[in-house]
Design a protein around this motif. Structure first.
Motif, short mmCIF file in Angstrom:
data_model
loop_
_atom_site.label_atom_id
_atom_site.label_comp_id
_atom_site.label_asym_id
_atom_site.label_seq_id
_atom_site.Cartn_x
_atom_site.Cartn_y
_atom_site.Cartn_z
N ARG A 143 121.00 68.17 73.29
CA ARG A 143 121.36 68.09 71.62
C ARG A 143 120.00 68.11 71.03
O ARG A 143 119.95 68.28 69.92
N ILE A 144 118.93 67.89 71.70
CA ILE A 144 117.59 67.69 71.02
C ILE A 144 116.51 68.56 71.44
O ILE A 144 116.20 68.68 72.81
N THR A 145 115.92 69.42 70.69
CA THR A 145 114.51 70.13 71.19
C THR A 145 113.29 69.42 70.89
O THR A 145 113.17 68.92 69.58
N PHE A 146 112.51 68.87 71.86
CA PHE A 146 111.40 68.21 71.78
C PHE A 146 110.22 69.02 71.59
O PHE A 146 109.86 69.41 72.62
N PRO A 147 109.49 69.36 70.47
CA PRO A 147 108.46 70.18 70.34
C PRO A 147 107.22 69.54 70.81
O PRO A 147 107.43 68.02 71.03
N LYS A 148 106.12 70.07 71.43
CA LYS A 148 105.05 69.49 72.09
C LYS A 148 104.25 68.60 71.20
O LYS A 148 104.28 68.74 69.97
N GLY A 149 103.88 67.32 71.69
CA GLY A 149 103.45 66.34 70.79
C GLY A 149 103.73 65.11 71.32
O GLY A 149 104.40 64.66 72.36
N ASN A 150 103.24 64.02 70.35
CA ASN A 150 103.27 62.75 70.69
C ASN A 150 104.59 62.03 69.96
O ASN A 150 104.59 62.06 68.87
N TYR A 151 105.41 61.25 70.68
CA TYR A 151 106.52 60.46 70.04
C TYR A 151 106.30 58.98 70.52
O TYR A 151 105.95 58.74 71.46
N ASN A 152 106.60 58.46 69.34
CA ASN A 152 106.62 56.65 69.58
C ASN A 152 107.80 56.29 68.98
O ASN A 152 108.47 56.57 68.16
N ILE A 153 108.92 55.58 70.09
CA ILE A 153 110.12 55.25 69.97
C ILE A 153 110.01 53.79 69.99
O ILE A 153 110.03 53.15 71.11
N ILE A 154 110.50 53.24 69.08
CA ILE A 154 110.75 51.53 69.09
C ILE A 154 112.25 51.32 69.14
O ILE A 154 112.98 51.82 68.25
N LEU A 155 112.54 50.56 69.99
CA LEU A 155 113.90 50.11 70.20
C LEU A 155 114.15 48.79 70.05
O LEU A 155 113.30 48.05 70.75
N ARG A 156 114.98 48.16 69.15
CA ARG A 156 114.88 46.84 68.97
C ARG A 156 116.57 46.57 69.15
O ARG A 156 117.16 47.29 68.43
N ALA A 157 117.00 45.51 69.74
CA ALA A 157 118.08 44.90 69.74
C ALA A 157 118.53 43.55 69.40
O ALA A 157 117.48 42.61 69.57
N PHE A 158 119.64 43.33 68.56
CA PHE A 158 119.55 42.08 67.75
C PHE A 158 120.95 41.64 68.40
O PHE A 158 121.84 42.20 68.71
N SER A 159 121.11 40.13 68.39
CA SER A 159 122.58 39.64 68.64
C SER A 159 123.02 39.16 67.52
O SER A 159 124.11 38.53 67.45
#
Length: 155
Positions: free
Chosen positions: A117-133
């Motif tokens: 579903r996603i095209t990722f162009p060349k480069g740097n990605y930072n993904i922050i995943l936070r989970a809460f109760s």
């Protein structure tokens, strides 16, 4: 196979390398202050041909998973690209068996990530995943900082 029975305890700031290939490099660190019993694997290690990734997750949560809200923030080359929130477990009629995991139990699951579903162009990605109760996002149960380096354009 023997290694699947042991969950590695990581401390905050220690980077776990997920994969490397000619077109992709991925790793993660914890961004909260509490050590976690957590492992994550991703295959294939590629963004070419828009793959569907297979992910394997093993985690021993610090609290019961009766309610779980996940918040994703994605940055591409330092600019915010995506902010997404999803209630995964609400405590009523949950569609995922993992929603009944109790504190101290091992949650082990596999799932697909739809990379097509996603095209990722060349480069740097930072993904922050936070989970809460909780829905108010006051009780964070895990925080992960993924680094994804796409080494070549997908076309």
């Amino acid at each position: 196979m023997f290694g699947l029975f042991f969950v590695i305890l990581f401390t905050p700031g220690v980077s776990e390398f997920l994969c490397t290939s000619p077109d992709l490099e991925m790793s993660y660190t914890f961004c909260d202050s509490t050590a976690q019993a957590f492992t994550f694997n991703l295959t294939p290690c590629s963004t070419m041909n828009k793959p569907n990734w297979k992910a394997a997750l093993t985690w021993i949560p610090r609290s019961d998973i009766t309610f779980l809200k996940v918040v994703f923030n994605v940055w591409y080359e330092g600019a915010k690209a995506l902010h997404w929130k999803e209630v995964v477990c609400s405590g009523a009629d949950d569609k995922y068996a993992e929603c009944a995991t109790l504190k101290g139990e091992t949650l082990a699951t596999e799932f697909d990530i739809k990379g097509a579903r996603i095209t990722f162009p060349k480069g740097n990605y930072n993904i922050i995943l936070r989970a809460f109760s909780d829905d108010a996002e006051n009780n964070m149960v895990i925080c992960l900082n993924f680094t994804m380096i796409v080494k070549q354009d997908p076309y």
